[in-house]
Motif scaffolding. Structure first.
Motif: not given
Ligand SMILES: C[S@@+](CC[C@H](N)C(=O)[O-])C[C@H]1O[C@@H](n2cnc3c(N)ncnc32)[C@H](O)[C@@H]1O
Length: 522
Positions: A426, A430, A435-436, A438-441, A457, A459
Motif C-alpha cells: 500500500k 501510494q 492517491d489516484e 493506481c487501483k488495486y484489490e 493491481i 496503474k
C-alpha cells in the motif's frame, strides 16, 4: 432424484472455479444436446453454489453418467470431485461430536441409499477416467488408480512391469472395494483426526460389511471435511486433479505453485489473444505453462534470477509441446507485427528491471506488458520474511509495476497474507502513484494451508523515473524558494561573503588589540 457433487478448489477463489464449472457444463450439455431446462438452470447458476473451498453442483441423477464424469475430469481449477453423501452446519465440537456424526452418517434411509449410489458413481467415474487415461499413454504409471492398472494388466500392457516404481497389481473387485477414511479438520474439536478416522471407518464398516479397510492405495477414499461446526462428507470420485504438474512436467520443485491456482490466476487475468504475459520470478514455469495450455494465442515471457529453474522451465515447456521462443522474438520491432505465440525463458534479476537504464530482455517492454502474474518467494521455504520485506519487495514491486501497460495492464501477485506485506504494498503504491494513480484489490487465498494474499493491481499513469526525479529535486526546491521569497537565491555566494566579512572583522579587532598593547608598552 437430485445428487450433489462437490468440486474442491482453492479456498478464496470459489467464485472463479464456479465460472469454469459453469462454462464446462454449458459446453458439455450443448454438445450432448441435453434437455434445455437443465442447460438453462446451469447457465443461471441455479444448480451451482459455493461452500468454503468448494463449488457444489446439484444434478438430476439422470445426467450423472460416465460421459459427464469424463467431461468433469477436464476441469482445471478443481483438485478433487466428491460425491456428496451429506453436509451439515451444526456439528457439536464437544464430547457428543462422534455420536452426532455416527447418526448423521448412517441413521436415515436416504443417507444409506446415498452411500450405495456413491459406490455406483465411483464405478462410473473409474471407467470414465480409465478411458481418458488409456487414451494418453504417456501418463506415469504411479498416478493411475488401481482400477486402471487392473484394466491395463488385463489388456496385456507390460507398462506395469517396466515401471520401476510400479505398485503391485491385484485384482480389483469393484463390488467389494477396499477403502480408507480421510478426514481434513480445522477447528478445536474434542476428537482429533487420528481418533476420528478409525471410528468413522467402523461406522462405514457397519454399512458395507464386505468392504475392507486398506490404508495404502485403497480403491475408495471416503472423505470428511470438518471446518469448525461445518461438515461435508462423501466418496471421492476423482482425486489429485491438481497434481497434473507431476504428470505434465519433467522437473518439479517444492515451491512450485499449485496448477489449479496457476490456472485460476490466468483466468482472473483474463488473458486474451495477442496479449503479452510475463512472470519475472517464474521458477520452473508452472504459471506460464498452465496459462499457455488454456490461452495459447499469447506471448509469454518467464524469467528467474537463477539459471537452474530457467533450464527446468525450458525442459517442462518442451515436455508439454509448447513452442519455445527466443529473446529476439520479443524485440520491440516485433511487438506489433508478426507476434509469435509460445514461451520465452531467460535469466534476469527482478530487482534490476526498474532502473530506466536496465539492459535486460525487459528494457524494451516497459509499459507494454498486458499481464504480469507472479509468485514471489514468501520467505517461508527460502530466504526470510524480513529480508524479503526490506530488500526484495520494494525493488521488485517497482520493477513489476514498470512493466504493465497503464490503464489496461494488470499485475497479479501472490504474497504472504501478513499485515506488514499488505502495508508495504500500500505504501509503495501510494509513494509511486499517489492517491489516484493506481487501483488495486486483494483476495485471500489458501495455498496448501498457507494464508496468502492475491494482489490485483492496475496503474492509471506511467511512473516518473526516479533517477531524473533525484537530479531535478534540488533545482525544483530552489525554484519553490524563489517563488516564496520573490528574491534571487544567493546560494553559495552569500555563504562566501559572510566568510569575508567575518575575516575582515577579525583582522580589525586583532589590529586594535595590537595597537592598544603597543601604546601601553611604550
Ligand atoms: C515461489 S518461487 C516461484 C515458483 C513458481 N511460481 C513455480 O511454480 O515454479 C519464487 C522464485 O523467485 C525466484 N527469485 C527469487 N529472487 C529473485 C530475484 N531477485 N529475481 C528473480 N527471481 C527471483 C526464485 O529463484 C524462485 O524460483
Amino acid at each position: 432424484m437430485t445428487q450433489f457433487l462437490a468440486f474442491s478448489t482453492i479456498h478464496g477463489l470459489e467464485k472463479e472455479c464456479l465460472g469454469e464449472v459453469k462454462e464446462l457444463l454449458h459446453e458439455y450439455l450443448k454438445k450432448e444436446k441435453i434437455e434445455l431446462d437443465f442447460l438453462k438452470a446451469v447457465s443461471d447458476k441455479e444448480y451451482l453454489s459455493t461452500r468454503r473451498g468448494y463449488v457444489v453442483l446439484e444434478c438430476p441423477s439422470q445426467y450423472l453418467n460416465m460421459s459427464l464424469f469424463g467431461a468433469l475430469t477436464k476441469l482445471k481449477s478443481v483438485q478433487r470431485i466428491i460425491y456428496l453423501v451429506g453436509e451439515f452446519v451444526k456439528l457439536p465440537m464437544d464430547d457428543t461430536m462422534l455420536s452426532y456424526l455416527q447418526t448423521e452418517i448412517t441413521s436415515n434411509k436416504e443417507t444409506n441409499k446415498k452411500w450405495q449410489q456413491g459406490h455406483d458413481y465411483w464405478k462410473s467415474m473409474c471407467l470414465a477416467t480409465s478411458l481418458n487415461y488409456l487414451e494418453n499413454d504417456s501418463v506415469d504409471h504411479r498416478f493411475k488408480s488401481s482400477y486402471i492398472r487392473y484394466i491395463e494388466a488385463n489388456k496385456g500392457t507390460d507398462e506395469s512391469k517396466t515401471d520401476k516404481q510400479s505398485i503391485p497389481i491385484r485384482e480389483l473387485n469393484v463390488d467389494e472395494p477396499t477403502y480408507r477414511i480421510t478426514c481434513d479438520r480445522i477447528g478445536s474439536h474434542v476428537q482429533k483426526t487420528d481418533i476420528l478416522e478409525p471410528q468413522l471407518a467402523h461406522v462405514i464398516h457397519t454399512q458395507f460389511p464386505t468392504w475392507q479397510v486398506k490404508l495404502s492405495y485403497p480403491d475408495i477414499h471416503i472423505y470428511f471435511d470438518l471446518f469448525h461446526e461445518q461438515c461435508l462428507f462423501g466418496i471421492i470420485l476423482r482425486d489429485g486433479m491438481h497434481r497434473r504438474n507431476r504428470r505434465n512436467l519433467q522437473h518439479h520443485f517444492q515451491t512450485a505453485l499449485n496448477p489449479c491456482l496457476c490456472y485460476l490466476l490466468a483466468r482472473i487475468a483474463d488473458i486474451k489473444p495477442h496479449m503479452y504475459v510475463c512472470d519475472p520470478m517464474c521458477g520452473i514455469g508452472s504459471i506460464l505453462i498452465e496459462s499457455f495450455l488454456s490461452y495459447p494465442h499469447a506471448t509469454y515471457i518467464g524469467t528467474d534470477w537463477k539459471f537452474k529453474p530457467v533450464q527446468e522451465a525450458i525442459c517442462n515447456t518442451k515436455y508439454c509441446n509448447i513452442p519455445l521462443l527466443n529473446t529476439s522474438d520479443l524485440k520491440e520491432d516485433n511487438i506489433n507485427d508478426e507476434q509469435k505465440y509460445g514461451i520465452c525463458f531467460t535469466t534476469v534479476d527482478v530487482t534490476t528491471i526498474y532502473p530506466p537504464q536496465c539492459n535486460s530482455i525487459y528494457s524494451k517492454l516497459k509499459n507494454k506488458i498486458d499481464v504480469v502474474i507472479t509468485d514471489p518467494p514468501f520467505g517461508h521455504k527460502h530466504g526470510t520474511y524480513q529480508n524479503n520485506r526490506e530488500h526484495l519487495y520494494p525493488k521488485m514491486i517497482k520493477s513489476l509495476m514498470s512493466l504493465i501497460k497503464p490503464v489496461t495492464g494488470k499485475l497479479l501477485m501472490v504474497l504472504n497474507k501478513a499485515t506488514m506485506e499488505r502495508k508495504l504494498v500500500k505504501e509503495l503504491l501510494q509513494q509511486m502513484y499517489g492517491d489516484e494513480g493506481c487501483k488495486y484489490e486483494t483476495k485471500e487465498v489458501d495455498i496448501g494451508g498457507f494464508n496468502a494474499l492475491l494482489f490485483i493491481i492496475q496503474k492509471l499513469k506511467v511512473e516518473e523515473d526516479t533517477i531524473e526525479k533525484d537530479t531535478h529535486a534540488p533545482k525544483k526546491k530552489e525554484k519553490k524558494e524563489k517563488k516564496k521569497t520573490g528574491k534571487k537565491s544567493t546560494g553559495n555566494t552569500s555563504h562566501a561573503s559572510n566568510k569575508i566579512i567575518a575575516i575582515t572583522l577579525l583582522v580589525l579587532v586583532l589590529g586594535l588589540v595590537a595597537k592598544l598593547l603597543l601604546n601601553s608598552f611604550w
